[in-house]
Each structure stands twice: as structure tokens, then as C-alpha cells.
Design a protein around this motif. Structure first.
Motif, PDB file in Angstrom:
ATOM      1  N   ALA A  88      47.422  34.493  32.907  1.00 16.63           N
ATOM      2  CA  ALA A  88      46.193  34.600  33.699  1.00 16.63           C
ATOM      3  C   ALA A  88      45.477  35.916  33.426  1.00 16.63           C
ATOM      4  O   ALA A  88      46.082  36.911  33.035  1.00 16.63           O
ATOM      5  N   ARG A  89      44.165  35.914  33.681  1.00 14.19           N
ATOM      6  CA  ARG A  89      43.334  37.125  33.561  1.00 14.19           C
ATOM      7  C   ARG A  89      43.329  37.908  34.864  1.00 14.19           C
ATOM      8  O   ARG A  89      43.055  39.096  34.872  1.00 14.19           O
ATOM      9  N   VAL A  90      43.578  37.200  35.993  1.00 12.39           N
ATOM     10  CA  VAL A  90      43.487  37.844  37.308  1.00 12.39           C
ATOM     11  C   VAL A  90      44.482  37.207  38.274  1.00 12.39           C
ATOM     12  O   VAL A  90      44.768  36.012  38.187  1.00 12.39           O
ATOM     13  N   GLU A  91      45.015  38.033  39.170  1.00 18.00           N
ATOM     14  CA  GLU A  91      45.846  37.577  40.276  1.00 18.00           C
ATOM     15  C   GLU A  91      45.427  38.378  41.504  1.00 18.00           C
ATOM     16  O   GLU A  91      45.166  39.580  41.406  1.00 18.00           O
ATOM     17  N   VAL A  92      45.354  37.700  42.652  1.00 20.69           N
ATOM     18  CA  VAL A  92      44.934  38.358  43.891  1.00 20.69           C
ATOM     19  C   VAL A  92      45.908  37.983  44.995  1.00 20.69           C
ATOM     20  O   VAL A  92      46.239  36.812  45.159  1.00 20.69           O
ATOM     21  N   GLU A  93      46.357  38.994  45.745  1.00 19.79           N
ATOM     22  CA  GLU A  93      47.156  38.737  46.943  1.00 19.79           C
ATOM     23  C   GLU A  93      46.414  39.313  48.131  1.00 19.79           C
ATOM     24  O   GLU A  93      45.665  40.281  47.995  1.00 19.79           O
ATOM     25  N   CYS A  94      46.602  38.685  49.297  1.00 18.32           N
ATOM     26  CA  CYS A  94      45.841  39.082  50.486  1.00 18.32           C
ATOM     27  C   CYS A  94      46.718  39.185  51.718  1.00 18.32           C
ATOM     28  O   CYS A  94      47.757  38.538  51.808  1.00 18.32           O
ATOM     29  N   LEU A  95      46.243  39.955  52.659  1.00 18.33           N
ATOM     30  CA  LEU A  95      46.848  40.105  53.972  1.00 18.33           C
ATOM     31  C   LEU A  95      45.753  39.813  54.995  1.00 18.33           C
ATOM     32  O   LEU A  95      44.670  40.401  54.936  1.00 18.33           O
ATOM     33  N   GLY A 147      41.172  30.688  49.551  1.00 19.77           N
ATOM     34  CA  GLY A 147      40.457  30.082  50.668  1.00 19.77           C
ATOM     35  C   GLY A 147      41.176  28.853  51.204  1.00 19.77           C
ATOM     36  O   GLY A 147      41.255  28.651  52.418  1.00 19.77           O
ATOM     37  N   ALA A 148      41.737  28.048  50.312  1.00 21.12           N
ATOM     38  CA  ALA A 148      42.473  26.851  50.730  1.00 21.12           C
ATOM     39  C   ALA A 148      43.746  27.233  51.480  1.00 21.12           C
ATOM     40  O   ALA A 148      44.085  26.613  52.492  1.00 21.12           O
ATOM     41  N   THR A 149      44.439  28.267  51.010  1.00 18.49           N
ATOM     42  CA  THR A 149      45.650  28.720  51.696  1.00 18.49           C
ATOM     43  C   THR A 149      45.306  29.269  53.072  1.00 18.49           C
ATOM     44  O   THR A 149      45.976  28.963  54.065  1.00 18.49           O
ATOM     45  N   LEU A 150      44.259  30.075  53.149  1.00 22.29           N
ATOM     46  CA  LEU A 150      43.829  30.595  54.444  1.00 22.29           C
ATOM     47  C   LEU A 150      43.495  29.451  55.402  1.00 22.29           C
ATOM     48  O   LEU A 150      43.957  29.430  56.543  1.00 22.29           O
ATOM     49  N   ALA A 151      42.697  28.501  54.943  1.00 28.06           N
ATOM     50  CA  ALA A 151      42.286  27.383  55.791  1.00 28.06           C
ATOM     51  C   ALA A 151      43.481  26.553  56.255  1.00 28.06           C
ATOM     52  O   ALA A 151      43.510  26.100  57.404  1.00 28.06           O
ATOM     53  N   ALA A 152      44.468  26.384  55.387  1.00 32.11           N
ATOM     54  CA  ALA A 152      45.661  25.610  55.750  1.00 32.11           C
ATOM     55  C   ALA A 152      46.420  26.249  56.906  1.00 32.11           C
ATOM     56  O   ALA A 152      47.204  25.580  57.579  1.00 32.11           O
ATOM     57  N   HIS A 153      46.177  27.533  57.144  1.00 30.60           N
ATOM     58  CA  HIS A 153      46.869  28.255  58.214  1.00 30.60           C
ATOM     59  C   HIS A 153      45.908  28.723  59.305  1.00 30.60           C
ATOM     60  O   HIS A 153      46.203  29.651  60.059  1.00 30.60           O
ATOM     61  N   GLY A 154      44.742  28.076  59.364  1.00 26.11           N
ATOM     62  CA  GLY A 154      43.793  28.368  60.439  1.00 26.11           C
ATOM     63  C   GLY A 154      43.088  29.696  60.299  1.00 26.11           C
ATOM     64  O   GLY A 154      42.643  30.270  61.293  1.00 26.11           O
ATOM     65  N   ALA A 155      42.967  30.199  59.087  1.00 26.87           N
ATOM     66  CA  ALA A 155      42.314  31.494  58.859  1.00 26.87           C
ATOM     67  C   ALA A 155      41.165  31.310  57.866  1.00 26.87           C
ATOM     68  O   ALA A 155      40.979  30.232  57.297  1.00 26.87           O
ATOM     69  N   SER A 156      40.402  32.380  57.660  1.00 30.06           N
ATOM     70  CA  SER A 156      39.290  32.351  56.707  1.00 30.06           C
ATOM     71  C   SER A 156      39.184  33.721  56.033  1.00 30.06           C
ATOM     72  O   SER A 156      39.911  34.648  56.366  1.00 30.06           O
ATOM     73  N   TYR A 157      38.236  33.826  55.125  1.00 36.50           N
ATOM     74  CA  TYR A 157      38.002  35.115  54.463  1.00 36.50           C
ATOM     75  C   TYR A 157      37.665  36.213  55.467  1.00 36.50           C
ATOM     76  O   TYR A 157      37.962  37.371  55.230  1.00 36.50           O
ATOM     77  N   TRP A 184      50.303  38.758  61.397  1.00 34.96           N
ATOM     78  CA  TRP A 184      49.932  38.888  59.988  1.00 34.96           C
ATOM     79  C   TRP A 184      50.211  37.609  59.214  1.00 34.96           C
ATOM     80  O   TRP A 184      51.292  37.034  59.299  1.00 34.96           O
ATOM     81  N   LEU A 185      49.231  37.197  58.424  1.00 34.68           N
ATOM     82  CA  LEU A 185      49.399  36.110  57.468  1.00 34.68           C
ATOM     83  C   LEU A 185      49.390  36.764  56.093  1.00 34.68           C
ATOM     84  O   LEU A 185      48.375  37.323  55.671  1.00 34.68           O
ATOM     85  N   ILE A 186      50.526  36.729  55.443  1.00 34.10           N
ATOM     86  CA  ILE A 186      50.705  37.404  54.161  1.00 34.10           C
ATOM     87  C   ILE A 186      50.678  36.352  53.067  1.00 34.10           C
ATOM     88  O   ILE A 186      51.523  35.449  53.038  1.00 34.10           O
ATOM     89  N   LEU A 187      49.700  36.441  52.177  1.00 37.73           N
ATOM     90  CA  LEU A 187      49.563  35.474  51.100  1.00 37.73           C
ATOM     91  C   LEU A 187      50.185  36.007  49.821  1.00 37.73           C
ATOM     92  O   LEU A 187      49.991  37.175  49.466  1.00 37.73           O
ATOM     93  N   SER A 188      50.890  35.137  49.129  1.00 41.02           N
ATOM     94  CA  SER A 188      51.408  35.490  47.811  1.00 41.02           C
ATOM     95  C   SER A 188      50.243  35.659  46.853  1.00 41.02           C
ATOM     96  O   SER A 188      49.135  35.174  47.109  1.00 41.02           O
ATOM     97  N   GLY A 189      50.509  36.309  45.748  1.00 44.62           N
ATOM     98  CA  GLY A 189      49.492  36.427  44.710  1.00 44.62           C
ATOM     99  C   GLY A 189      49.100  35.045  44.216  1.00 44.62           C
ATOM    100  O   GLY A 189      49.940  34.160  44.101  1.00 44.62           O
ATOM    101  N   ASP A 190      47.824  34.865  43.960  1.00 49.08           N
ATOM    102  CA  ASP A 190      47.314  33.580  43.482  1.00 49.08           C
ATOM    103  C   ASP A 190      46.571  33.803  42.182  1.00 49.08           C
ATOM    104  O   ASP A 190      45.912  34.831  41.998  1.00 49.08           O
ATOM    105  N   ILE A 191      46.703  32.840  41.290  1.00 46.07           N
ATOM    106  CA  ILE A 191      45.978  32.881  40.027  1.00 46.07           C
ATOM    107  C   ILE A 191      45.065  31.667  39.946  1.00 46.07           C
ATOM    108  O   ILE A 191      45.153  30.764  40.772  1.00 46.07           O
TER     109      ILE A 191
END
Length: 145
Positions: A134-141, A78-88, A47-54
């Protein structure tokens, strides 16, 4: 008699191979410099767990309201995912925090630009306040074995 110790060594090596690696905590240079007390991503097993991003770029929110912030937020993810060899395509779950639930449809229009081949499981909720106003924050797994 020598076969028994050799079997014990082989069994021990096999047991070690199944022990998961400890979590890896990834902080960006900017996060460290700013003294933020969180990591941009944590690799824990597959699992690659991303912090919330604004929607920030160089420390300031993207001007232009929810659409501009949503686009910058998703680009940051997308930049965080790519930095860790992952994508959307590796993302399996997102949580979306909106300052105003009335902007849900406008956020979704931008979100659809980033998830085309599949849609991750998702939760969306209204928040009474987000970092930096911020108006929006998104976190991903993401699944990244």
C-alpha cells in the motif's frame, strides 16, 4: 442494625457502577475468515480504537495510486466508524503512514474531504513498507462514550 447492611449493599452497588466495562474486540467476518490476527476496532471505555486501514476493496488495493488508495482508506475508516455508531466528527487522533513522504500533499488533499468541521490531532510518517504494498495506511482514535 438493619440499616448498616443496607448501606453496605448500596455502597457496593455504587462501586460496581463505576467499574469500567472490559474492552470489546470487534473483528469483521472477512478478518476472521482470512485469519488476520487483529481486530478492526476495540471499544475501551469511551475510546473507539481503529486498527490501521489501507485502501483495499475485496482484498485488492484500489488502482490509481495514492489518491485512489487514500480515498478507499478513508471510506474504509468511515465504514468502520459507522459500524460502531461513530463518525468522522468523533475522531480525535489519526496516525498516517506513507510509503513515500513526497505524496504527503496529495494525501492531504483527499484527507480534507473527510474532515471538514474539525481536524483531529495527527502524526504522519514515512514507512519503508506497508501491508500489500500500500501507499498509505491510517489508524484513528475516536471518542465514543
Amino acid at each position: 442494625m438493619r440499616a448498616i447492611p443496607l448501606l453496605l449493599v448500596i455502597a457496593g452497588l455504587a462501586a460496581c457502577a463505576s467499574v469500567p466495562a472490559p474492552p470489546q474486540f470487534h473483528r469483521t467476518e472477512a478478518q476472521a475468515k482470512a485469519g488476520y490476527p487483529f481486530s478492526s476496532a476495540v471499544q475501551a471505555g469511551p475510546w473507539l480504537i481503529l486498527s490501521g486501514d489501507i485502501g483495499v476493496d475485496t482484498g485488492k488495493l484500489a488502482p490509481g495510486g495514492i489518491e485512489a488508495e487514500a480515498r478507499r482508506t478513508m471510506d474504509n475508516i468511515g465504514a468502520t466508524l459507522a459500524a460502531h455508531g461513530a463518525s468522522y466528527d468523533d475522531v480525535v487522533k489519526c496516525t498516517v503512514f506513507l510509503a513515500d513522504m513526497a505524496e504527503w500533499a496529495r494525501f492531504n488533499a483527499i484527507y480534507r474531504e473527510y474532515f471538514k468541521s474539525h481536524f483531529p490531532a495527527r502524526s504522519a510518517l514515512g514507512a519503508s513498507g506497508l501491508a500489500l504494498g500500500a501507499r498509505v495506511e491510517v489508524e484513528c482514535l475516536a471518542w465514543k462514550p
